[in-house]
Design a protein around this motif. Structure first.
Motif, short mmCIF file in Angstrom:
data_model
loop_
_atom_site.label_atom_id
_atom_site.label_comp_id
_atom_site.label_asym_id
_atom_site.label_seq_id
_atom_site.Cartn_x
_atom_site.Cartn_y
_atom_site.Cartn_z
N ASP A 259 -7.32 54.15 5.04
CA ASP A 259 -6.08 53.95 3.96
C ASP A 259 -5.05 53.27 4.81
O ASP A 259 -4.68 52.19 3.99
N TRP B 146 -5.85 50.99 7.11
CA TRP B 146 -6.38 49.74 7.21
C TRP B 146 -6.24 48.96 6.08
O TRP B 146 -5.88 47.75 5.84
N VAL B 147 -6.50 49.47 5.00
CA VAL B 147 -6.50 48.95 3.52
C VAL B 147 -5.11 48.48 3.21
O VAL B 147 -4.61 47.31 3.02
N GLU C 24 -3.88 44.53 3.13
CA GLU C 24 -3.26 44.04 1.90
C GLU C 24 -1.71 43.39 2.20
O GLU C 24 -1.41 42.37 1.25
N LEU D 147 -9.40 42.54 4.39
CA LEU D 147 -9.21 43.50 3.29
C LEU D 147 -10.64 43.76 2.70
O LEU D 147 -11.03 45.27 2.22
N ALA E 1 -12.16 46.35 5.27
CA ALA E 1 -11.48 47.83 5.13
C ALA E 1 -11.90 48.43 3.70
O ALA E 1 -12.29 49.52 3.74
N LEU E 2 -12.05 47.59 2.56
CA LEU E 2 -12.40 48.38 1.28
C LEU E 2 -13.76 48.84 1.31
O LEU E 2 -14.15 49.84 0.86
N ALA F 191 -14.40 45.23 -2.66
CA ALA F 191 -14.60 44.62 -1.41
C ALA F 191 -15.63 43.24 -1.67
O ALA F 191 -15.17 42.16 -1.25
#
Length: 268
Positions: free
Chosen positions: A71, A73-74, A78, A100, A103-104, A113
């Motif tokens: 969470d 990292w996203v 972003e 991103l 991370a996704l 992703a």
């Protein structure tokens, strides 16, 4: 954060980072500073902090992935993407889309992703950054593989390989051949996978990238097993162990030797 990130990304055979004597010390420092660092990336909303916040976000990805703080990292990726877009920094925006996407994918959001890596690829192409475009094709392929879209995976890694050859980036070419081998094996095309791994291995040996050679030989062994060539698989595992020994990665070497020994065990 940059120095800690260098330590976390270090692999045997690479030049030792100057700060943080080992991985545990880098992780301990980042653990203690995580809340503040993640919050600081949020300062990207202010124009005067945007560029530094984007850079900080790039330094946190490996750590947040390792600790599985997906969470966070996203969120930082972003924030970096928004800041780079707002300031018109298209190369940084392309890198942020790529981060991103990683991370996704690790957060289990595969479709998102794929979209992120597609945007990273398109932005890299628009800015004529062929190296980044090749990397985005590579990471797009990994996301497509997670979605089970095998034909598209093969195309993505083929394009990554072709771009790396066009830019004469031999190290990226080795990665592309390796991932193409994984895609071909997933498609049941074991013989072609063996050829792809062989090309990757050739480049790894050329650069004395013994850790990369060990990884490639591991996967080459799997391709031989899929083709029921157990003797060749055993040889590849033993060669993988030797490569890991040269890379000073004893744990990986022991795993490769154990897999070779398993092939010697009688079938029930």
């Amino acid at each position: 954060a940059d120095a800690a990130d260098d330590r976390l990304r270090w692999l045997p055979g690479m030049e030792e980072p100057e700060q943080f004597g080992d991985r545990a010390k880098a992780l301990a420092w980042l653990d203690g500073e995580r809340a503040g660092l993640v919050a600081a990336v949020g300062w990207a909303r202010e124009e005067r902090f945007a560029a530094m916040a984007v850079r900080l976000a790039e330094c946190l990805g490996e750590y947040l992935n390792w600790r599985r703080y997906f969470d966070d990292w996203v969120a930082v990726a972003e924030a970096a993407r928004e800041a780079a877009h707002r300031t018109g920094d298209r190369p940084s925006e392309a890198r942020a889309w790529n981060n991103l996407g990683l991370a996704l994918l690790d957060a289990g959001l595969t479709d998102e992703a794929i979209d992120a890596h597609t945007r990273a690829r398109d932005l890299s192409r628009a800015t004529d950054d062929r190296y980044r475009e090749g990397m985005a094709w590579n990471n797009l392929g990994l996301a497509l593989l997670d979605a089970g879209r095998t034909a598209e995976v093969i195309d993505a890694h083929t394009r990554a390989r072709d771009l790396s050859q066009a830019t004469e980036d031999r190290h990226l070419e080795a990665i592309a051949w390796h991932n193409l081998g994984i895609a071909l094996r997933a498609a049941g095309r074991a013989e072609e996978a063996v050829v792809a791994y062989g090309r990757s291995l050739e480049i790894c040996r050329e650069f004395e990238d013994w850790y990369g050679a060990g990884q490639t030989l591991d996967n080459l062994a799997l391709a031989h097993k899929a083709a029921l060539r157990l003797a060749e698989a055993r040889t590849a595992y033993l060669q993988s162990a030797e490569a890991y020994d040269r890379a000073k990665a004893p744990a990986r070497a022991a795993q490769a030797r154990a897999r070779a020994a398993d092939l010697d065990a009688p079938s029930p």
